[in-house]
Write a protein that holds these residues in place. Structure first.
Motif, mmCIF file in Angstrom:
data_model
loop_
_atom_site.group_PDB
_atom_site.id
_atom_site.type_symbol
_atom_site.label_atom_id
_atom_site.label_comp_id
_atom_site.label_asym_id
_atom_site.label_seq_id
_atom_site.Cartn_x
_atom_site.Cartn_y
_atom_site.Cartn_z
ATOM 1 N N GLY A 1 0.774 -1.175 -0.059
ATOM 2 C CA GLY A 1 0.061 0.200 -0.017
ATOM 3 C C GLY A 1 0.923 1.220 0.013
ATOM 4 N N THR A 2 0.139 2.337 0.319
ATOM 5 C CA THR A 2 0.957 3.773 0.124
ATOM 6 C C THR A 2 0.659 4.666 1.312
ATOM 7 N N ILE A 3 1.728 4.787 2.062
ATOM 8 C CA ILE A 3 1.777 5.959 3.030
ATOM 9 C C ILE A 3 1.925 7.340 2.435
ATOM 10 N N ARG A 4 0.853 8.433 2.868
ATOM 11 C CA ARG A 4 0.949 9.445 2.362
ATOM 12 C C ARG A 4 1.447 10.265 3.611
ATOM 13 N N TYR A 5 2.377 11.352 3.315
ATOM 14 C CA TYR A 5 2.718 12.506 4.276
ATOM 15 C C TYR A 5 1.982 13.532 3.900
ATOM 16 N N TRP A 6 1.477 14.537 4.974
ATOM 17 C CA TRP A 6 0.973 15.694 4.798
ATOM 18 C C TRP A 6 1.601 16.906 5.788
ATOM 19 N N ALA A 7 1.514 17.889 5.363
ATOM 20 C CA ALA A 7 2.171 19.078 5.922
ATOM 21 C C ALA A 7 3.587 19.053 6.328
ATOM 22 N N ALA A 8 3.892 18.798 7.741
ATOM 23 C CA ALA A 8 5.273 18.739 8.132
ATOM 24 C C ALA A 8 5.866 17.511 7.965
ATOM 25 N N ALA A 9 5.211 16.596 7.936
ATOM 26 C CA ALA A 9 5.508 15.027 7.602
ATOM 27 C C ALA A 9 6.171 14.974 6.240
ATOM 28 N N LYS A 10 5.176 15.443 5.343
ATOM 29 C CA LYS A 10 5.639 15.814 3.824
ATOM 30 C C LYS A 10 7.058 16.401 3.862
ATOM 31 N N ALA A 11 7.029 17.681 4.466
ATOM 32 C CA ALA A 11 8.376 18.384 4.173
ATOM 33 C C ALA A 11 9.388 17.672 4.923
ATOM 34 N N ALA A 12 9.437 17.117 6.127
ATOM 35 C CA ALA A 12 10.454 16.321 6.594
ATOM 36 C C ALA A 12 10.905 15.122 5.879
ATOM 37 N N ASP B 1 6.064 10.716 15.816
ATOM 38 C CA ASP B 1 5.597 10.468 17.160
ATOM 39 C C ASP B 1 4.410 11.255 17.556
ATOM 40 N N ARG B 2 4.123 12.380 16.711
ATOM 41 C CA ARG B 2 3.154 13.396 17.370
ATOM 42 C C ARG B 2 2.235 13.144 16.432
ATOM 43 N N SER B 3 2.226 12.577 15.341
ATOM 44 C CA SER B 3 0.903 12.427 14.408
ATOM 45 C C SER B 3 -0.116 11.429 14.737
ATOM 46 N N SER B 4 -1.152 11.802 14.030
ATOM 47 C CA SER B 4 -2.384 10.816 14.009
ATOM 48 C C SER B 4 -2.583 10.174 12.669
ATOM 49 N N PHE B 5 -3.333 9.135 12.603
ATOM 50 C CA PHE B 5 -3.005 8.383 11.436
ATOM 51 C C PHE B 5 -4.531 8.059 10.900
ATOM 52 N N LEU B 6 -4.773 8.045 9.451
ATOM 53 C CA LEU B 6 -5.997 7.296 8.749
ATOM 54 C C LEU B 6 -5.337 6.371 8.214
ATOM 55 N N VAL B 7 -6.210 5.213 8.334
ATOM 56 C CA VAL B 7 -6.133 3.966 7.353
ATOM 57 C C VAL B 7 -7.292 3.666 6.639
ATOM 58 N N GLY C 1 -0.178 -1.720 16.400
ATOM 59 C CA GLY C 1 -0.086 -3.227 16.205
ATOM 60 C C GLY C 1 -1.180 -3.938 16.097
ATOM 61 N N GLU C 2 -2.372 -3.581 16.271
ATOM 62 C CA GLU C 2 -3.723 -4.122 16.157
ATOM 63 C C GLU C 2 -4.366 -3.652 15.048
ATOM 64 N N VAL C 3 -3.937 -2.671 14.401
ATOM 65 C CA VAL C 3 -4.719 -1.963 13.150
ATOM 66 C C VAL C 3 -4.146 -2.718 11.839
ATOM 67 N N ALA C 4 -5.162 -3.664 11.495
ATOM 68 C CA ALA C 4 -4.763 -4.478 10.243
ATOM 69 C C ALA C 4 -4.634 -3.613 9.029
ATOM 70 N N LEU C 5 -3.780 -3.982 8.127
ATOM 71 C CA LEU C 5 -3.712 -3.113 6.849
ATOM 72 C C LEU C 5 -4.110 -4.213 5.545
ATOM 73 N N GLU C 6 -5.120 -3.823 4.733
ATOM 74 C CA GLU C 6 -5.735 -4.609 3.939
ATOM 75 C C GLU C 6 -4.950 -4.468 2.581
ATOM 76 N N PRO C 7 -5.013 -5.389 1.593
ATOM 77 C CA PRO C 7 -4.387 -5.142 0.125
ATOM 78 C C PRO C 7 -4.973 -3.719 -0.314
ATOM 79 N N GLY C 8 -3.642 -2.986 -0.867
ATOM 80 C CA GLY C 8 -4.229 -1.922 -1.362
ATOM 81 C C GLY C 8 -4.309 -0.830 -0.373
ATOM 82 N N TRP C 9 -3.962 -0.778 0.887
ATOM 83 C CA TRP C 9 -4.358 0.223 1.885
ATOM 84 C C TRP C 9 -3.386 1.431 1.740
#
Length: 86
Positions: A4-15, A50-56, A67-75
């Motif tokens: 799948g793909t991880i997308r970075y926004w704002a400060a995460a994208k810059a870093a 460490d300071r971010s929140s996440f959407l799956v 560790g309990e948040v499962a990722l499905e194919p194409g996540w």
């Protein structure tokens, strides 16, 4: 393992120096461990993670253990750093 793909926004994208990356991971915890290993010399990105929140797949992770948040194919995982303002 699902890819799948991880997308970075704002400060995460810059870093990260990019908007997104692809990985193979079965849980959000696995994914974040891989991202930390790949970017181990980038203290700014690691701090933002460490300071971010996440959407799956558009669903907020909230306080669930990563560790309990499962990722499905194409996540898609969105990294949302804290935003200033109010």
């Amino acid at each position: 393992m699902p890819h799948g793909t991880i997308r970075y926004w704002a400060a995460a994208k810059a870093a990260a120096g990019r908007a997104e990356e692809t990985f193979a991971a079965g849980t959000l915890g696995d994914l974040l461990e891989q991202v930390r290993r790949k970017h181990e010399g980038n203290a700014t990105l690691l701090g933002v993670l460490d300071r971010s929140s996440f959407l799956v797949d558009s669903t907020p992770v909230g306080t669930r253990p990563h560790g309990e948040v499962a990722l499905e194919p194409g996540w898609t995982v969105e990294v949302l750093p804290p935003f200033a303002g109010g």
